[in-house]
Design an enzyme around this catalytic site. Structure first.
Site, PDB file in Angstrom:
ATOM      1  N   ASP A 216     -12.399   3.489  -5.726  1.00  9.20           N
ATOM      2  CA  ASP A 216     -11.761   2.310  -5.131  1.00  9.20           C
ATOM      3  C   ASP A 216     -10.265   2.411  -5.393  1.00  9.20           C
ATOM      4  O   ASP A 216      -9.737   3.509  -5.548  1.00  9.20           O
ATOM      5  CB  ASP A 216     -12.365   1.028  -5.708  1.00  9.20           C
ATOM      6  CG  ASP A 216     -12.313  -0.139  -4.727  1.00  9.20           C
ATOM      7  OD1 ASP A 216     -11.244  -0.366  -4.146  1.00  9.20           O
ATOM      8  OD2 ASP A 216     -13.335  -0.824  -4.543  1.00  9.20           O
ATOM      9  N   HIS A 239      -8.518   4.681  -3.213  1.00  9.75           N
ATOM     10  CA  HIS A 239      -8.036   3.877  -2.097  1.00  9.75           C
ATOM     11  C   HIS A 239      -6.556   3.552  -2.221  1.00  9.75           C
ATOM     12  O   HIS A 239      -6.065   2.635  -1.563  1.00  9.75           O
ATOM     13  CB  HIS A 239      -8.848   2.585  -1.989  1.00  9.75           C
ATOM     14  CG  HIS A 239     -10.291   2.801  -1.656  1.00  9.75           C
ATOM     15  ND1 HIS A 239     -11.183   1.772  -1.488  1.00  9.75           N
ATOM     16  CD2 HIS A 239     -11.009   3.947  -1.458  1.00  9.75           C
ATOM     17  CE1 HIS A 239     -12.382   2.254  -1.203  1.00  9.75           C
ATOM     18  NE2 HIS A 239     -12.289   3.579  -1.189  1.00  9.75           N
TER      19      HIS A 239
END
Length: 395
Positions: A216, A239
């Site tokens: 993430d 991310h």
């Protein structure tokens, strides 16, 4: 004679105080066992309580070895300056049903906290990842963060390795004047919600010389984050470094004064990103004074992103809504490297509150594959471009 005696006495007292000031609390002396099976939470907590209650400086030592450690809270305020030295490997239970809260190791209400030592935090998250259905289930079970800092002031978190966290690696909430450096945070690219460092309601945070590869955001800055300095961070996979998501609920504090410099993104979904929900709030929220400089992109899918229509799962609420977050004074300077989609910079701002004073200075982004072409996309953006602009600016 009395003078000599007084001098000797004072000298001995100073030596005694110096010895007391740096007293060592070895968890092995409190019954800890490095056998990979025994729950050592009671032994660790006893060592903490003794170290916390005295004056001066205390070091809690976790020697080399592998220690099973169940959910634990190290709470202050403490009389001593606390040094938590982890030289060994701490292992979390793999069974998520052994956790009552959303954190594995927590430090709370401590002033002057040092956590380091070169050891490893092993979240043993593989089983937990299979139980993460939060994108589909709003009532999903909250999985534990590896290490949480709540209302900690003057913290120095350094020289540690965190692997396979069940959810976030590190979370800071309500903290002030924190430094995080020389950290390596690792989880597979497909592990859900395994953010590297997540920050909320905190001020004066410095993150430098950190390597993050996870499933993430490498770093996520949420509501109430102010005065953050990020530098020399390697992010990938992951991310990217994000501000948000923001503006989903009423009462979220503003985000202000964020600087991200000298960072590298490699193979990430995003590079530098600001994301806000399309929710109607009672009070406008502000994101302002954000500066990105000297950033390298290596095969990044979305190098530069402002997304004010953020919705990771459908349906989105309210349907057809607009963001109530106002974004202003954001600068991108010396951003270079390669992107592997068709868009270099996607600046999608709210029609309700358009982005204000967005500047792009010396941007050079090229496609990572042959036959591709990068473009920029802007919507509801007020700003200007300076210097080299590859691809052509859209503002």
């Amino acid at each position: 004679m009395n003078t000599i005696f007084l001098f000797v006495f004072c000298f001995l007292v100073c030596i005694a105080e110096a010895k007391v000031e740096y007293k060592l609390f070895n968890v092995m002396n409190y019954g800890a066992r490095a056998d990979d099976r025994t729950d050592n939470s009671v032994a660790f907590l006893r060592a903490w309580n003794d170290a916390c209650s005295r004056r001066g400086k205390s070091t809690i030592l976790v020697p080399q070895g592998s220690y099973m450690l169940h959910e634990i809270i190290f709470s202050g305020p403490c009389n001593a300056w606390m040094n938590f030295q982890i030289e060994g490997r701490l292992k979390a239970p793999s069974d998520i049903y052994l956790f009552r809260t959303d954190s594995w190791i927590s430090f709370r209400y401590v002033d002057k906290l040092n956590v380091g030592g070169g050891g490893t935090l092993d979240g043993q998250g593989a089983f937990a990842w299979t139980k993460n259905d939060c994108e589909k289930n709003q009532n999903c079970r909250t999985l534990p963060t590896t290490m949480t800092f709540q209302f900690v002031t003057n913290g120095y978190i350094h020289h540690m390795r965190s692997i396979n966290t069940k959810q976030n690696h590190f979370v800071l909430y309500g903290c002030k004047d924190m430094v995080l450096t020389r950290l390596k945070l690792i989880a597979p690219f497909n592990s859900p919600n395994t953010d590297g460092i997540k920050i909320a309601m905190s001020t004066g945070v410095t993150i430098t010389s950190v390597n993050i590869g996870t499933g993430d955001d490498c770093i996520a800055m949420l509501y109430g984050t102010k005065g953050v300095r990020i530098s020399d961070v390697y992010c990938g996979p992951g991310h990217g470094i994000s501000i948000g998501s923001l503006g989903k609920s009423n009462g979220e504090d503003d985000v202000d004064d964020i600087v991200v410099k000298n960072c590298t993104f490699s193979g990430t979904n995003n590079g530098v990103r600001i994301k806000t929900w399309t929710a109607v709030l009672q009070k406008i929220m502000h994101v302002s004074n954000i500066h990105y400089e000297d950033i390298v992109m290596e095969n990044v899918q979305n190098p530069i992103v402002i997304d004010q229509n953020y919705c990771p799962s459908h349906p989105c609420r309210p349907k057809g809504g607009v963001s109530s977050v106002e974004i202003s004074n954001v600068s991108y300077r010396f951003i270079r490297g390669s992107g592997n989609s068709n868009v270099a910079a996607s600046l999608q701002c709210s029609p309700n509150k358009p982005c204000l004073n967005i500047t792009m200075d010396t941007i050079n982004l090229w496609p990572s594959g042959k036959g591709k072409k990068l473009n920029n996309e802007c919507l509801n953006v007020n700003g200007a471009s300076y210097g080299i602009q590859i691809p052509s600016p859209c503002m």
